[in-house]
Design a protein around this motif. Sequence first.
Motif, PDB file in Angstrom:
ATOM      1  N   SER A 296     -38.630   1.683  48.400  1.00 51.85           N
ATOM      2  CA  SER A 296     -38.476   2.928  47.663  1.00 51.85           C
ATOM      3  C   SER A 296     -37.562   2.692  46.467  1.00 51.85           C
ATOM      4  CB  SER A 296     -37.890   4.023  48.557  1.00 51.85           C
ATOM      5  OG  SER A 296     -38.849   4.498  49.462  1.00 51.85           O
ATOM      6  N   SER A 298     -34.983   5.044  43.618  1.00 50.84           N
ATOM      7  CA  SER A 298     -34.421   6.327  43.220  1.00 50.84           C
ATOM      8  C   SER A 298     -33.332   6.095  42.188  1.00 50.84           C
ATOM      9  CB  SER A 298     -33.844   7.054  44.444  1.00 50.84           C
ATOM     10  OG  SER A 298     -33.123   8.201  44.058  1.00 50.84           O
ATOM     11  N   LEU A 303     -38.263   9.034  41.154  1.00 50.62           N
ATOM     12  CA  LEU A 303     -38.443   8.605  42.541  1.00 50.62           C
ATOM     13  C   LEU A 303     -39.697   7.745  42.598  1.00 50.62           C
ATOM     14  CD1 LEU A 303     -37.868  12.050  44.307  1.00 50.62           C
ATOM     15  CD2 LEU A 303     -36.234  10.149  44.213  1.00 50.62           C
ATOM     16  N   THR A 323     -35.236  13.817  39.847  1.00 52.34           N
ATOM     17  CA  THR A 323     -34.123  13.216  40.575  1.00 52.34           C
ATOM     18  C   THR A 323     -34.255  13.432  42.075  1.00 52.34           C
ATOM     19  OG1 THR A 323     -32.683  13.525  38.671  1.00 52.34           O
ATOM     20  CG2 THR A 323     -31.609  13.196  40.792  1.00 52.34           C
ATOM     21  N   SER A 324     -34.729  14.597  42.469  1.00 55.48           N
ATOM     22  CA  SER A 324     -34.972  14.892  43.883  1.00 55.48           C
ATOM     23  C   SER A 324     -36.170  15.816  43.953  1.00 55.48           C
ATOM     24  CB  SER A 324     -33.747  15.552  44.522  1.00 55.48           C
ATOM     25  OG  SER A 324     -33.442  16.783  43.884  1.00 55.48           O
TER      26      SER A 324
END
Length: 462
Positions: A296, A298, A303, A323-324
Amino acid sequence: MTTSQQELLPATRRALLHRIAVAQSEGRAPSLVAAVVRGGQRVWDGARTSVDGHAPDANTQYRIGSITKTFTAVLVLRLRDEGLIDLDDPLEEHLPGTGAGEATIADLLAHTGGLAAESSTGPWWERSPGSLRPELSDVLGEQPHRHPVGRRFHYSNPGYTLLGALVERLRGAPWEDALQREVLRPLGLEGTSVRPRAPHAGGWAVHPWADVLLPEPAQDFGRMEPAGQLWSTTGDLARFATFLAEGDDRVLGAQSVREMRTPAAPPEAADLADGVAYGLGMQLQHRDGRLLAGHSGSVPGFLANLSVSVADDVAAVVLTNCTSGPQVSAVAADLVRIVAEAEPWIPEPWRPLGQVDAAVLELAGPWYWGTNGFALRPTSDGLLALDPLSGSGRRARLRPNGDGTWTGLDGYFAGELLTVARRADGAVDHLDLGTFVFTRQPYEEGTAVPGGVDPEGWRGIG
């Protein structure tokens, strides 16, 4: 009418589109792109909403954050395969004076070096210029360790900064140049770069309580580049996923990428229930009954996830510019599951061996370790397969060493030596696999069973 292995059915394609549409909508992502790979080919692309007024596609760059670590790990494994380093070498042997040299190269690859999770000096490194940390000492600080070396998994971005510096020291070139020359160019990853190139997505923060956006700064990470700098596309990452599953002798062979996918560090206590582990630059997770390998990413504004199921021959890539929001690792796992379950891979036809060594064929058949029954079979790829006759048991594949012995490749017997003991007339007496004696009959009388066999043999109880 038959459907090719690569062509997905309309119902499968709709299920994939539905999954990313839900992810983008519920995750409130400015845009989301995805791809699915099967049989070494990109068989599906999906995108939701737009980047600069245009629908993103397989050539639109997004920042991929810590997927960069897998690229750095490939560079390090290349050094090992060329004999320039050993993974058990302390870092100090090749990169002295860092203050973290007690950790081995394998420790750094697997995040067991005991180092801090983040850069210890200055502001949050992902949102501040890399020029604030021009030297390794600016990344590591005066006390780089948080845990004893080799004792536990603790994810560390500075650890991959050190690995990037190791590559630079031994190659005599910047990490970026080595990456371009040794990995990106040979694999044809023309859409992957250290800095963004058009067309690329901008990174956004989405307000948690309102449908409004805030642009995130796109900083160059400087010394931290090997931990999270890269920009890439779903098209490039699809090709990279195939490489991570199969290897490519121009970069790393199949055995080395298999080693990257092998657990090298246990999960943290909080991750035990999720079945998460870490290999050499690759995250490993059991999900939906299958093992997924990949990574992953981030960083502020982005993401990313790349997940490969080698057993299903399916991989997925998911990229988004917030960002999220969307749980991209869950989305990628679902894309793999949808294809694997809806259209399971049709195996290649069974074909008999072209040639077989009589000495190898003599080993085929049932063997017993004590009272546990196993079958030993020569396989078409030149290996031996050891499988229990019932239950789960200890399975293994073994490769020939060219001298009549075999070495285990996986499971309990990985690295263990199989030798064939023969009688005076040349017939096989028993097998010794890591001191375990396998005989043709359970506790066969007259063979070298440790502790011997009771001379009265098998009996009932009156």
